[in-house]
Design a protein around this motif. Structure first.
Motif, short mmCIF file in Angstrom:
data_model
loop_
_atom_site.label_atom_id
_atom_site.label_comp_id
_atom_site.label_asym_id
_atom_site.label_seq_id
_atom_site.Cartn_x
_atom_site.Cartn_y
_atom_site.Cartn_z
N UNK A 519 0.84 -1.19 0.00
CA UNK A 519 0.00 0.00 0.00
C UNK A 519 0.88 1.25 0.00
N UNK A 520 0.48 2.26 -0.78
CA UNK A 520 1.21 3.53 -0.78
C UNK A 520 0.79 4.42 0.38
N UNK A 521 -0.47 4.33 0.77
CA UNK A 521 -0.92 5.07 1.96
C UNK A 521 -2.12 4.33 2.54
N UNK A 522 -2.15 4.21 3.87
CA UNK A 522 -3.26 3.53 4.55
C UNK A 522 -4.04 4.57 5.36
N UNK A 523 -5.33 4.65 5.07
CA UNK A 523 -6.21 5.58 5.77
C UNK A 523 -6.65 4.94 7.08
N UNK A 524 -6.42 5.63 8.18
CA UNK A 524 -6.89 5.17 9.49
C UNK A 524 -7.97 6.14 9.97
N UNK A 525 -9.26 5.79 9.82
CA UNK A 525 -10.34 6.72 10.18
C UNK A 525 -10.24 7.26 11.60
N UNK A 526 -9.79 6.44 12.53
CA UNK A 526 -9.69 6.90 13.93
C UNK A 526 -8.63 7.97 14.13
N UNK A 527 -7.67 8.05 13.20
CA UNK A 527 -6.62 9.06 13.31
C UNK A 527 -6.93 10.31 12.49
N UNK A 528 -7.92 10.22 11.57
CA UNK A 528 -8.20 11.35 10.70
C UNK A 528 -8.68 12.56 11.47
N UNK A 529 -9.47 12.30 12.53
CA UNK A 529 -9.98 13.41 13.33
C UNK A 529 -8.86 14.21 13.96
N UNK A 530 -7.88 13.51 14.54
CA UNK A 530 -6.74 14.20 15.15
C UNK A 530 -5.92 14.96 14.13
N UNK A 531 -5.73 14.33 12.95
CA UNK A 531 -4.97 15.00 11.89
C UNK A 531 -5.69 16.26 11.41
N UNK A 532 -7.04 16.19 11.32
CA UNK A 532 -7.81 17.34 10.87
C UNK A 532 -7.74 18.48 11.87
N UNK A 533 -7.87 18.18 13.16
CA UNK A 533 -7.78 19.22 14.20
C UNK A 533 -6.40 19.86 14.20
N UNK A 534 -5.37 19.03 14.03
CA UNK A 534 -4.01 19.57 13.97
C UNK A 534 -3.86 20.52 12.79
#
Length: 587
Positions: A519-534
């Protein structure tokens, strides 16, 4: 003075023995990854009057079983949420009622062919029709499949089965009159139960709950008292106490304090439901002569139910993967089958042999279906050649809109929630893309919007060929199933090594494994929220920008809710809802 000479000590000792034996059995079952219900029933067989005879008092066994059944059905009523059917209403009702009718008919014919009389055949056939809500939800939850398409269909089907079971329970005292009056009385009883629950929920329960909710102790006492009051009313009216307990739960199901009540009662429910299943085990004699009959009925459930559910699910337009996994998840009989059998035993409709037969079928089918659900991905891949033969020559509705000779395009697997946001972004940026989804309603919606799409499964090689994956530029999978993504990665790397591949995972170890598989990039939905707030904190810190972001997010959420709602409605309802939501957005 011995302990048994102390007043009330026998029931205390019995509860203690049941609890200890259930705990030991549960620990052993957990070590071997077996269902706990199976462990509880086996514990009851061992300590009961047909095993080691540690507990032999039939009155105590019957009382404990009745108490556990009441609290179990009270919780089922509390958690009866019709909103679960919203996304898959049509197929859930169709699968639920269709499976009950077809399985009952074949089960009744099979029982009759094995020389059981009409009443016994009725109990056996109905016991075979209903699947275990407790077992299925537990296993699908462990696999994080409750929100998948087949998971939602299974939940809806189970809900229909549970409602039907309650109606049948209410009619059991009249089962010996197998005529039109029997069915009319069953229908009237079911309507009456729902009516009483609605009236009580609307006019009585809210007044009491508003007064007592500040006290945790009062809330728990009220919930238990409410259960016993309705059970007592049901007994006075010559109904099963199971009906009263279920009715008590239903009457509180839509209360604003429903979550708090469930949280307070759940531990008590778990304890007494354990006692119920152990008590049921104590009523099962070890009779080898019944084993061959139980094996025949269990095979009917494990194989026949899968085939029946597959055919019905495919009739509603779903593919072989969704149909197969739905059938596989429902290949067991229910705890309600045991409740039905126990009630029939108490009413004198069936004898101990029939009850034991149904219990044996439960043990075999629950054990078998546990392996089915746990290893469903591998079983499906193994069965693909046979499933393809099953579909050979059958005309299926073609759901696709694919341009010819498309190249350098984006392929998006899954268009629900996260996938729909990605699709909208691709559409706005005018990129060439194709959506692959296993939900026919989503595919139909995309086709109406003139979006390139195809109905199919991520693990279907024919689908991968039709979307021209060897010439794709980017491949995105929003499906969090690790095995499906590993299969996709292997095919993409084999056919198109230069493609950029995004996959999705729910767990860190799954993400790392997907990276190892290319995989070139793996999406982790549980981490997306933290990344978005950052990201927001990095450059949006003033009130006006935050307000803009908030309004945009609300509109995005409303769009998603509108899409989900529209998918569950017929065409007439769709037009009304579009107009209503459009007016709201304009305001």
């Amino acid at each position: 003075m011995t302990i048994h000479e102390i007043p009330g000590s026998e029931i205390l000792v019995s509860i203690g023995i049941i609890t200890i034996s259930a705990t030991i059995s549960a620990i052993i079952a957990r070590v071997f990854r077996q269902p706990l219900i199976l462990a509880y029933i086996l514990a009851g067989i061992i300590i009961g009057p047909y095993g080691l005879q540690i507990i032999i008092n039939e009155k105590i066994i019957e009382t404990l079983a009745m108490l556990g059944m009441a609290l179990l059905l009270f919780m089922v009523g509390l958690e009866l949420n019709l909103n679960r059917l919203r996304d898959v209403t049509r197929v859930s009702i169709g699968c639920g009622l269709g499976q009950i009718i077809v399985t009952f008919v074949f089960g009744y014919l099979l029982a009759t062919a094995m020389n059981f009389n009409s009443v016994h055949s009725f109990y056996i056939a109905f016991a075979l029709t209903i699947s275990s809500t407790m077992v299925v939800i537990k296993l699908l939850s462990d696999r994080e499949e409750l929100e998948t398409l087949h998971g939602k269909i299974v939940l809806g089907t189970l809900l229909v089965q549970d409602i039907t079971t309650i109606i049948v329970l209410s009619a059991l005292p009249k089962i010996e009159m197998l005529n039109i009056d029997f069915f009319i009385n069953s229908l009237v009883a079911g309507i009456g139960i729902v009516g009483m629950a609605i009236i009580t929920n609307r006019y009585i329960a809210p007044i009491i709950l508003n007064f007592i909710t500040k006290s945790v102790e009062l809330l728990l006492l009220f919930a238990i008292s409410w259960c016993f009051i309705f059970s007592l009313i049901a007994a006075i009216l010559k109904f099963s106490i199971a009906i009263g307990a279920f009715l008590a739960g239903v009457s509180l199901a839509t209360s604003p304090y429903n979550v708090e009540i469930i949280a307070r009662v759940r531990s008590l429910r778990d304890f007494f439901s354990t006692i119920f299943f152990v008590s049921l085990g104590m009523e099962v004699p070890l009779m080898p002569t019944l084993m061959w009959q139980a094996l025949v009925f269990a095979l009917f459930v494990l194989i026949g139910n899968v085939l029946i559910m597959m055919i019905i699910t495919e009739f509603f337009g779903y593919g072989k993967r969704t149909a197969f996994l739905t059938g596989l998840s429902l290949a067991q009989i229910s705890e309600f089958s045991l409740i039905i059998a126990n009630e029939g035993l108490n009413l004198g409709h069936i004898n101990q042999d029939i009850f034991s037969l149904i219990a044996f079928v439960a043990i075999i089918s629950i054990t078998g279906s546990t392996y089915f659900i746990t290893h469903s991905d591998g079983i499906y891949r193994f069965m693909i050649p046979i499933l393809n033969l099953f579909h050979m020559g059958r005309k299926t509705q073609i759901l696709e809109r694919i341009p010819k000779n498309i190249k350098d395009h984006v392929i998006l697997f899954g268009c629900h929630r996260m996938g729909s946001i990605i699709a909208k972004t691709l559409q706005m940026s005018r990129k060439k893309f194709i959506v692959v989804d296993i939900n026919p309603e989503i595919v139909k919606s995309l086709m109406r919007q003139n979006i390139n799409t195809i109905y199919g499964d991520i693990s279907d090689n024919e689908i991968l060929e039709r979307i021209n994956i060897k010439d794709a530029k980017i491949v995105i999978s929003t499906i969090p199933n690790k095995n499906d993504n590993i299969f996709l990665l292997s095919e993409v790397r084999r056919l198109n090594p230069s493609a950029i591949v995004f996959t999705t995972a729910n767990h860190l170890n799954d993400a790392l494994e997907l990276y190892k598989n290319g995989a070139d990039y793996v999406i982790l939905p549980n981490m997306l929220g933290g990344e978005k707030i950052s990201e927001i904190l990095g450059y949006r810190i003033n009130r006006s920008e935050i307000e803009k972001l908030k309004r945009r997010h609300i509109l995005q959420l409303e769009d998603l809710m509108r899409m989900e709602f529209l998918l569950s409605q017929d065409n007439k309802s769709i037009m009304r809802c579009v107009c209503s939501l459009g007016d709201r957005i304009n305001i």
